[in-house]
Scaffold this active site. Structure first.
Site, PDB file in Angstrom:
ATOM      1  N   ARG A   1      -5.270  10.408 -11.657  1.00 57.30           N
ATOM      2  CA  ARG A   1      -5.336  10.752 -10.336  1.00 57.30           C
ATOM      3  C   ARG A   1      -4.117   9.856  -9.432  1.00 57.30           C
ATOM      4  NH1 ARG A   1      -5.346  10.498  -5.584  1.00 57.30           N
ATOM      5  NH2 ARG A   1      -6.732  11.683  -4.458  1.00 57.30           N
TER       6      ARG A   1
ATOM      7  N   LYS B   1      -5.213  -1.389  -2.636  1.00 57.32           N
ATOM      8  CA  LYS B   1      -6.796  -1.136  -1.604  1.00 57.32           C
ATOM      9  C   LYS B   1      -7.628  -2.344  -1.154  1.00 57.32           C
ATOM     10  CE  LYS B   1      -6.726   3.419  -1.651  1.00 57.32           C
ATOM     11  NZ  LYS B   1      -6.807   4.476  -0.172  1.00 57.32           N
TER      12      LYS B   1
ATOM     13  N   ASP C   1     -12.935   6.874  -2.631  1.00 54.41           N
ATOM     14  CA  ASP C   1     -12.536   6.904  -1.687  1.00 54.41           C
ATOM     15  C   ASP C   1     -11.460   8.569  -0.894  1.00 54.41           C
ATOM     16  OD1 ASP C   1     -11.435   5.968   1.070  1.00 54.41           O
ATOM     17  OD2 ASP C   1      -9.382   5.243  -0.732  1.00 54.41           O
ATOM     18  N   ASP C   2     -11.556   8.920  -1.741  1.00 53.23           N
ATOM     19  CA  ASP C   2     -10.704   9.649  -1.795  1.00 53.23           C
ATOM     20  C   ASP C   2     -11.485  11.194  -1.286  1.00 53.23           C
ATOM     21  OD1 ASP C   2      -8.213   9.080  -2.807  1.00 53.23           O
ATOM     22  OD2 ASP C   2      -9.990   8.397  -4.527  1.00 53.23           O
TER      23      ASP C   2
ATOM     24  N   TYR D   1       0.852  -1.442  -0.143  1.00 54.37           N
ATOM     25  CA  TYR D   1      -0.198  -0.065   0.663  1.00 54.37           C
ATOM     26  C   TYR D   1       1.140   0.626   0.402  1.00 54.37           C
ATOM     27  CZ  TYR D   1      -3.587   2.832   1.503  1.00 54.37           C
ATOM     28  OH  TYR D   1      -5.261   3.898   1.648  1.00 54.37           O
TER      29      TYR D   1
ATOM     30  N   GLU E   1     -11.532   5.115  -6.689  1.00 54.33           N
ATOM     31  CA  GLU E   1     -10.653   5.391  -6.115  1.00 54.33           C
ATOM     32  C   GLU E   1      -9.922   6.323  -6.959  1.00 54.33           C
ATOM     33  OE1 GLU E   1      -9.663   5.008  -2.102  1.00 54.33           O
ATOM     34  OE2 GLU E   1      -7.670   5.937  -3.178  1.00 54.33           O
ATOM     35  N   ASP E   2      -9.048   7.177  -6.778  1.00 58.72           N
ATOM     36  CA  ASP E   2      -8.225   8.479  -7.844  1.00 58.72           C
ATOM     37  C   ASP E   2      -8.405   8.294  -8.849  1.00 58.72           C
ATOM     38  OD1 ASP E   2      -6.574   7.478  -5.213  1.00 58.72           O
ATOM     39  OD2 ASP E   2      -4.574   6.605  -5.976  1.00 58.72           O
TER      40      ASP E   2
ATOM     41  N   ASN F   1      -0.126  12.443  -0.543  1.00 58.77           N
ATOM     42  CA  ASN F   1       0.668  10.812  -0.237  1.00 58.77           C
ATOM     43  C   ASN F   1       1.733  10.953  -1.505  1.00 58.77           C
ATOM     44  OD1 ASN F   1       0.166   9.302   1.906  1.00 58.77           O
ATOM     45  ND2 ASN F   1      -2.064   9.382   0.869  1.00 58.77           N
TER      46      ASN F   1
END
Ligand SMILES: NC(=O)c1ccc[n+]([C@@H]2O[C@H](COP(=O)([O-])OP(=O)(O)OC[C@H]3O[C@@H](n4cnc5c(N)ncnc54)[C@H](O)[C@@H]3O)[C@@H](O)[C@H]2O)c1
Ligand SMILES: O=C(O)C[C@H](O)C(=O)O
Ligand SMILES: [Mg+2]
Length: 579
Positions: free
Chosen positions: A152, A170, A264-265, A99, A241-242, A420
């Site tokens: 992203r 994830k 999630d973000d 991760y 995600e992302d 991150n």
């Protein structure tokens, strides 16, 4: 019974098969003769890993975590149960490999690292085919999908199809922390092209080498994907995600009322930030209800930053009575700074998601601030209790910014450097503690070591990462059978995470649990999500547990119910005879 050949079965347990099992399954002779216990297998594996660390001459470097990732990945391919046992038993050591932060490096180097496919890929060229394509996936049951379009990836930008690594990472946490059965997870990449010029020219790139689709064409592809996966697996939960911010918000609004999905973000990050912010209030020796008095400067107005401000201001407003005055008062506690400086009403072309939080013209004069004011100026004038970074700009909390925070009106200013991976963190804990002293609260998205303050004291480095919530949100949704994921369920998850930390821990500056407790915290978060789904009348039950029975469970029984439904990495009994 003879089951297939070496290929299918031997990977289940490797050298862990007993002699009887080897005879019955036609494996005798295909494995080294020594039968070893699962613990011995793990000891051998860990020894190998530690040897690598010992002999890495230059100390930990990019090659070292990547080598670790490769070894773990190979184990994943050979023996899934053992892989997850290794991961769970050594989660503190291995989460940073499978991760954040190493997963980012893996995505950046994916063309070289790729060995065998994992998950599903839907591309712009699959339009009209997705409904049949989903049936190519071998599992009849899928509980969790993590999907990305690679636009992203962490703070690393557009990594195109190589972003699949994030979905895999994830889902590793879904298995390790939430006990989702690894046979029922599905990482998905939606490849609509990439705008990363390097990848467009890379001969080893694994995805479509064309620019990203935009507009209605893009939306049509995501629509088709959602229809297809929910047609085959009506009970699946899809975690987005992302996705770059403009799509993150739009797709969330488009699907959240019809499908079991969340982003999630936007939503996971918001809950984790709220839990940490409430911890920071408690760390000042004040009750959580003082949260609405906190002045918070947020650097970054993307999916994560705006997600946090939206949810945190709603939490404040609830504490203040949930009326219009309360919302207005909550709003006024936030100052958002993006790449163009402080966001105010005076900005032209203001992003609609940020608009509600733009500072009002009437407020600017007496604060001595103006449109586009720099972060350091804002910190100097506002004297905030908290600075929270979701900007993806490493080092943004410079010496000057941290010096300015010395005038904070808080007895324990909090610094959340949440971007991150590691290099993108707005500051390091060393920088924060050395400038601001031992009293601060420090959290970062990527893991950092605690800081030795040199006076016998330790500066605690918390990891404020959405990993503390998304596994519990997914598991709680699954086990409640809720058809959608409501704001209340997300809020319940955040509150449970906040209350998980004991008073003594919080006073010591520990606002998030250590990752070694992630399975326990995930169980608690999931139970809170189930309870809230029941309270909101959204729960429809799961397997034998129908909605009525679910509603009868006490808090403790709900936790027990969650625990019982968490998968553990134990070899299945295939042959019922001892050697
Ligand atoms: N810790 C966590 O759990 C967590 C969760 C989600 C996202 N993140 C991290 O948050 C970061 C941002 O994610 P996102 O989806 O919001 O990205 P994004 O690219 O949509 O948003 C970045 C924002 O930062 C702003 N920014 C750029 N330069 C700036 C500067 N010099 N000063 C102030 N603001 C600046 C941009 O204007 C933009 O508003 C990423 O690094 C991501 O890894 C962390
Ligand atoms: O992936 C992470 O570590 C957290 C978050 O989802 C991110 O995008 O940075
Ligand atoms: Mg993310």
């Amino acid at each position: 019974m003879r089951v297939g050949g070496f290929g299918c079965v031997a990977f289940l347990q490797g050298t862990g098969f007993s002699m009887t099992e080897r005879d019955r399954l036609g494996l005798r002779g295909l494995l080294p003769p020594n039968v070893v216990s699962s613990q011995q297998q793990i000891d051998r594996f860990m020894l190998d890993m530690q040897r690598l660390q010992k002999y890495a001459r230059d100390g930990p470097s990019d090659t070292y975590p990547l080598a670790k990732w490769r070894i773990l990945n190979r184990l994943h391919d050979r023996n899934e149960t053992m892989y997850y046992k290794v991961l769970i038993d050594n989660i503190e050591e291995h989460a940073p490999i499978v991760y954040t932060p190493t997963v980012g490096l893996v995505c950046q180097n994916y063309s070289g690292l790729f060995r065998r496919p994992r998950g599903m890929y839907f591309s712009a060229e699959d339009r009209g085919e997705m409904m049949s394509m989903v049936y190519n996936w071998p599992a009849d049951q899928v509980d969790m999908i993590v999907v990305t379009d690679g636009s992203r990836i962490l703070g690393l930008g557009d990594l195109g199809v190589h972003g699949i690594g994030i979905a895999i990472g994830k889902l590793d946490l879904y298995v390790a922390a939430a006990g989702i059965n690894p046979q029922r997870v599905l990482p998905v990449m939606i490849d609509v092209g990439t705008n990363n010029e390097k990848l467009l020219k890379d001969p080893l790139y694994l995805g479509l080498q064309e620019h990203r689709l935009e507009g209605e064409e893009y939306v049509a592809i995501i629509d088709e994907f959602m229809e297809a996966v929910f047609a085959r697996w009506p009970n699946v939960i899809v975690q987005f995600e992302d996705f770059q911010s403009k799509w993150a918000f739009r797709l969330l609004q488009r699907y959240r009322k019809t499908y079991r999905m969340f982003n999630d973000d936007v939503q996971g990050t918001a809950g984790v930030a709220i839990a940490g912010l409430l911890g920071a209030v408690r760390a000042q020796g004040r009750p959580m209800l003082d949260f609405p008095k906190q002045k918070i400067v947020v650097a970054g107005a993307g999916s994560a930053g705006i997600g946090v401000v939206n949810a945190a201001s709603r939490t404040m407003a609830r504490m203040l009575g949930n009326n219009e005055v309360a919302f207005e008062s909550a709003r006024s506690q936030f100052w958002i700074v993006d790449a163009h400086g402080l966001i105010t009403e005076e900005r032209t072309n203001i992003d609609p998601d940020a608009r509600p939080f733009a500072r009002r013209k009437s407020e600017l004069g007496h604060q001595g601030l103006s449109e586009g004011a720099s972060l350091v100026e804002v910190v100097k004038k506002v004297k905030p209790d908290v600075i929270l970074g979701l900007s993806a700009v490493g080092g943004l909390f410079s010496k000057e910014v941290l010096e300015a925070l010395k005038d904070s009106s808080s007895s324990r200013p909090a610094i959340f450097a949440m971007s991150n991976p590691t290099k993108n963190a707005e500051c390091t804990p060393e920088e924060a503690f050395s400038i601001l002293g031992e009293k601060i609260i420090f959290a970062s998205g990527s893991p950092f070591s605690d800081v030795d303050l040199g006076n016998g004291k330790i500066g605690h480095s918390n990891q404020g990462n959405n990993m503390y919530l998304f596994p519990g949100i997914g598991l709680g949704t699954l086990l409640s059978g809720a058809r959608v994921i409501s704001d209340g369920m997300l809020q319940a998850a955040a509150e449970r995470l906040a209350s998980y930390m004991k008073e003594e821990e919080v006073l010591e500056g520990i606002v998030y649990p250590p990752i070694s407790r992630i399975r326990d915290i995930t169980k608690e978060v999931a139970a809170a999500v189930v309870k809230e789904a029941v309270a909101e009348d959204l729960a429809e039950g799961y397997r034998d547990m129908d909605a009525r029975e679910l509603a009868r469970l006490s808090e403790e029984e709900t936790v027990e119910y969650v625990q019982q439904n968490m998968w553990s990495p134990v070899y299945p009994t295939i042959v019922y005879k001892k050697d």
